[in-house]
Design an enzyme around this catalytic site. Structure first.
Site, mmCIF file in Angstrom:
data_model
loop_
_atom_site.group_PDB
_atom_site.id
_atom_site.type_symbol
_atom_site.label_atom_id
_atom_site.label_comp_id
_atom_site.label_asym_id
_atom_site.label_seq_id
_atom_site.Cartn_x
_atom_site.Cartn_y
_atom_site.Cartn_z
ATOM 1 N N HIS A 34 38.345 51.863 36.884
ATOM 2 C CA HIS A 34 38.324 52.540 38.185
ATOM 3 C C HIS A 34 39.588 52.145 38.948
ATOM 4 O O HIS A 34 40.427 51.384 38.432
ATOM 5 C CB HIS A 34 37.055 52.180 38.951
ATOM 6 N N GLY A 36 40.138 50.080 41.172
ATOM 7 C CA GLY A 36 40.339 48.634 41.314
ATOM 8 C C GLY A 36 41.163 48.101 40.145
ATOM 9 O O GLY A 36 42.140 47.366 40.334
ATOM 10 N N HIS A 37 40.777 48.502 38.927
ATOM 11 C CA HIS A 37 41.555 48.091 37.753
ATOM 12 C C HIS A 37 42.987 48.627 37.853
ATOM 13 O O HIS A 37 43.957 47.912 37.596
ATOM 14 C CB HIS A 37 40.923 48.635 36.469
ATOM 15 N N GLN A 61 29.734 36.471 27.751
ATOM 16 C CA GLN A 61 29.557 36.218 29.191
ATOM 17 C C GLN A 61 28.322 36.918 29.751
ATOM 18 O O GLN A 61 28.112 36.942 30.957
ATOM 19 C CB GLN A 61 30.811 36.607 29.969
ATOM 20 N N LYS A 149 38.072 40.258 43.658
ATOM 21 C CA LYS A 149 36.655 40.634 43.574
ATOM 22 C C LYS A 149 35.858 39.530 42.867
ATOM 23 O O LYS A 149 34.733 39.228 43.219
ATOM 24 C CB LYS A 149 36.571 41.960 42.805
ATOM 25 N N GLN A 153 35.964 33.383 39.399
ATOM 26 C CA GLN A 153 36.596 33.517 38.084
ATOM 27 C C GLN A 153 38.077 33.145 38.180
ATOM 28 O O GLN A 153 38.600 32.396 37.352
ATOM 29 C CB GLN A 153 36.451 34.963 37.605
ATOM 30 N N SER A 185 33.431 48.882 41.553
ATOM 31 C CA SER A 185 32.929 48.102 40.420
ATOM 32 C C SER A 185 32.408 49.068 39.370
ATOM 33 O O SER A 185 31.844 50.111 39.711
ATOM 34 C CB SER A 185 31.780 47.202 40.894
ATOM 35 N N SER A 186 32.592 48.702 38.114
ATOM 36 C CA SER A 186 32.046 49.554 37.040
ATOM 37 C C SER A 186 30.533 49.665 37.185
ATOM 38 O O SER A 186 29.932 50.663 36.807
ATOM 39 C CB SER A 186 32.393 48.963 35.670
ATOM 40 N N ARG A 187 29.902 48.632 37.732
ATOM 41 C CA ARG A 187 28.438 48.625 37.864
ATOM 42 C C ARG A 187 27.951 49.534 38.992
ATOM 43 O O ARG A 187 26.751 49.816 39.069
ATOM 44 C CB ARG A 187 27.913 47.205 38.097
HETATM 45 P P1 AMP Z 1 36.005 43.848 34.865
HETATM 46 O O1 AMP Z 1 36.382 45.049 34.065
HETATM 47 O O2 AMP Z 1 34.888 44.098 35.828
HETATM 48 O O3 AMP Z 1 35.825 42.611 34.023
HETATM 49 O O4 AMP Z 1 37.249 43.541 35.794
HETATM 50 C C1 AMP Z 1 38.532 43.370 35.273
HETATM 51 C C2 AMP Z 1 39.443 42.868 36.366
HETATM 52 O O5 AMP Z 1 39.448 43.817 37.436
HETATM 53 C C3 AMP Z 1 38.951 41.543 36.974
HETATM 54 O O6 AMP Z 1 40.075 40.699 37.199
HETATM 55 C C4 AMP Z 1 38.310 41.976 38.265
HETATM 56 O O7 AMP Z 1 38.336 40.973 39.261
HETATM 57 C C5 AMP Z 1 39.163 43.153 38.655
HETATM 58 N N1 AMP Z 1 38.462 44.060 39.575
HETATM 59 C C6 AMP Z 1 37.182 44.516 39.470
HETATM 60 N N2 AMP Z 1 36.861 45.271 40.537
HETATM 61 C C7 AMP Z 1 37.960 45.295 41.338
HETATM 62 C C8 AMP Z 1 38.267 45.899 42.606
HETATM 63 N N3 AMP Z 1 37.373 46.631 43.260
HETATM 64 N N4 AMP Z 1 39.500 45.708 43.120
HETATM 65 C C9 AMP Z 1 40.432 44.964 42.469
HETATM 66 N N5 AMP Z 1 40.209 44.369 41.274
HETATM 67 C C10 AMP Z 1 38.993 44.527 40.719
#
Ligand code: AMP
Length: 282
Positions: A34, A36-37, A61, A149, A153, A185-187
């Site tokens: 999304h 964010g990524h 995890q 976010k 971590q 968030s993907s969720r």
């Molecule tokens: P994930 O795919 O959820 O494991 O996230 C991969 C990376 O994207 C991690 O470093 C997260 O912290 C970051 N991330 C997830 N959601 C956001 C967001 N809304 N804004 C910025 N970075 C994000």
């Protein structure tokens, strides 16, 4: 764009980039990409010549009762986004490649995972340290980018880099939000319409507490308890909501000058767990 699935192939790709004199940034993800990524990809691009992304839903995890099976997977779509963003390569290995056999080693964490997601999700950060440790050894990036976010971590990974002498610089990207403030968030895809409308309430509560602290409120406990009650009345189930020290990720009552804190919350709407945080600098 095609995903690279083998370790020798991604190593070769990164080596070739470095031989051309290019610096390489790395952004690990679990896919279902999304904005964010994508914001992390762009930040990575600002700090390095080329960016490598990994897409891997890391089974280590997820606890047995968590959503590993249901976690959204959208590799074709993700590859298109990576191509559009000008990513140099996408590493998307299978579980067999990442965990070919029994694991005899693990990494333990002291103190930094006693609260927040560390206490709510036993084994979560150990699983992340394991996979990021492996990914750093596979990709060997100059820079790696993670999101605020998942601030705990980031703190734990920075400690791994420092204590285990990984030759990589970590960068933390800000939280990307929907127009109504909900952290992407993907969720979020799990939320129904009603839950989606409620969801930005967590961010609003965090903003409210941060404003009160900024205005000089002293009793953090009272402020936080009040917001928890408000959220519960709206239909949220609270996992945690509190102010934590940035240094140790432990709850604090008295905020001192010249210190950095995390105001963080985790809540459930139905089965869906949402997290969010704000950094408070006094
Ligand atoms: P994930 O795919 O959820 O494991 O996230 C991969 C990376 O994207 C991690 O470093 C997260 O912290 C970051 N991330 C997830 N959601 C956001 C967001 N809304 N804004 C910025 N970075 C994000």
């Amino acid at each position: 764009m095609e995903a690279i699935t083998s370790i020798p192939e991604i190593r070769q790709k990164v080596r070739a980039l470095k031989q051309e004199g290019k610096s390489v940034a790395f952004v690990p993800t679990m896919g279902a990409l999304h904005e964010g990524h994508l914001s992390l990809f762009r930040l990575a691009k600002e700090h390095a010549d080329e960016v490598v992304v990994s897409i891997y839903v890391n089974p280590e995890q997820f606890a047995p009762d968590e959503d590993f099976e249901e976690y959204p997977r959208a590799l074709d779509d993700d590859l298109k986004k990576c191509e559009e963003e000008g990513m140099a390569a996408v590493f998307a290995p299978s579980d067999k490649i990442m965990y070919p056999g029994e694991q005899f080693l693990s990494i333990e964490i002291d103190e930094l995972n006693e609260y927040m997601d560390g206490s709510s999700r036993p084994g979560f950060f150990e699983g992340i340290l394991l996979v990021v440790n492996k990914l750093f050894n596979i990709i060997d990036p100059d820079i790696a980018v993670f999101g605020q976010k998942d601030v705990q971590q980031f703190r734990i990974l920075q400690t791994m880099v420092d204590e285990f002498n990984h030759d990589v610089e970590l960068l933390m990207g800000p939280i990307k939000r929907a127009n109504d403030g909900l952290a992407l968030s993907s969720r979020n895809a799990y939320l129904n319409d009603e839950q989606r409308k409620l969801a930005p309430g967590l961010y609003r509560s965090l903003r409210y507490v941060a404003k009160q602290i900024d205005d000089g409120a002293k009793n953090v406990d009272l402020l936080v308890e009040h917001q928890k009650n408000e959220l519960e009345a709206k239909g949220f189930k609270i996992d945690y909501l509190n102010v934590f020290s940035f240094e140790k990720m432990m709850p604090v009552q008295d905020l001192k000058k010249d210190s950095k804190y995390i105001l963080a919350g985790a809540v459930y709407l139905g089965e869906t767990r949402l997290i969010d945080n704000l950094i408070i600098e006094k």
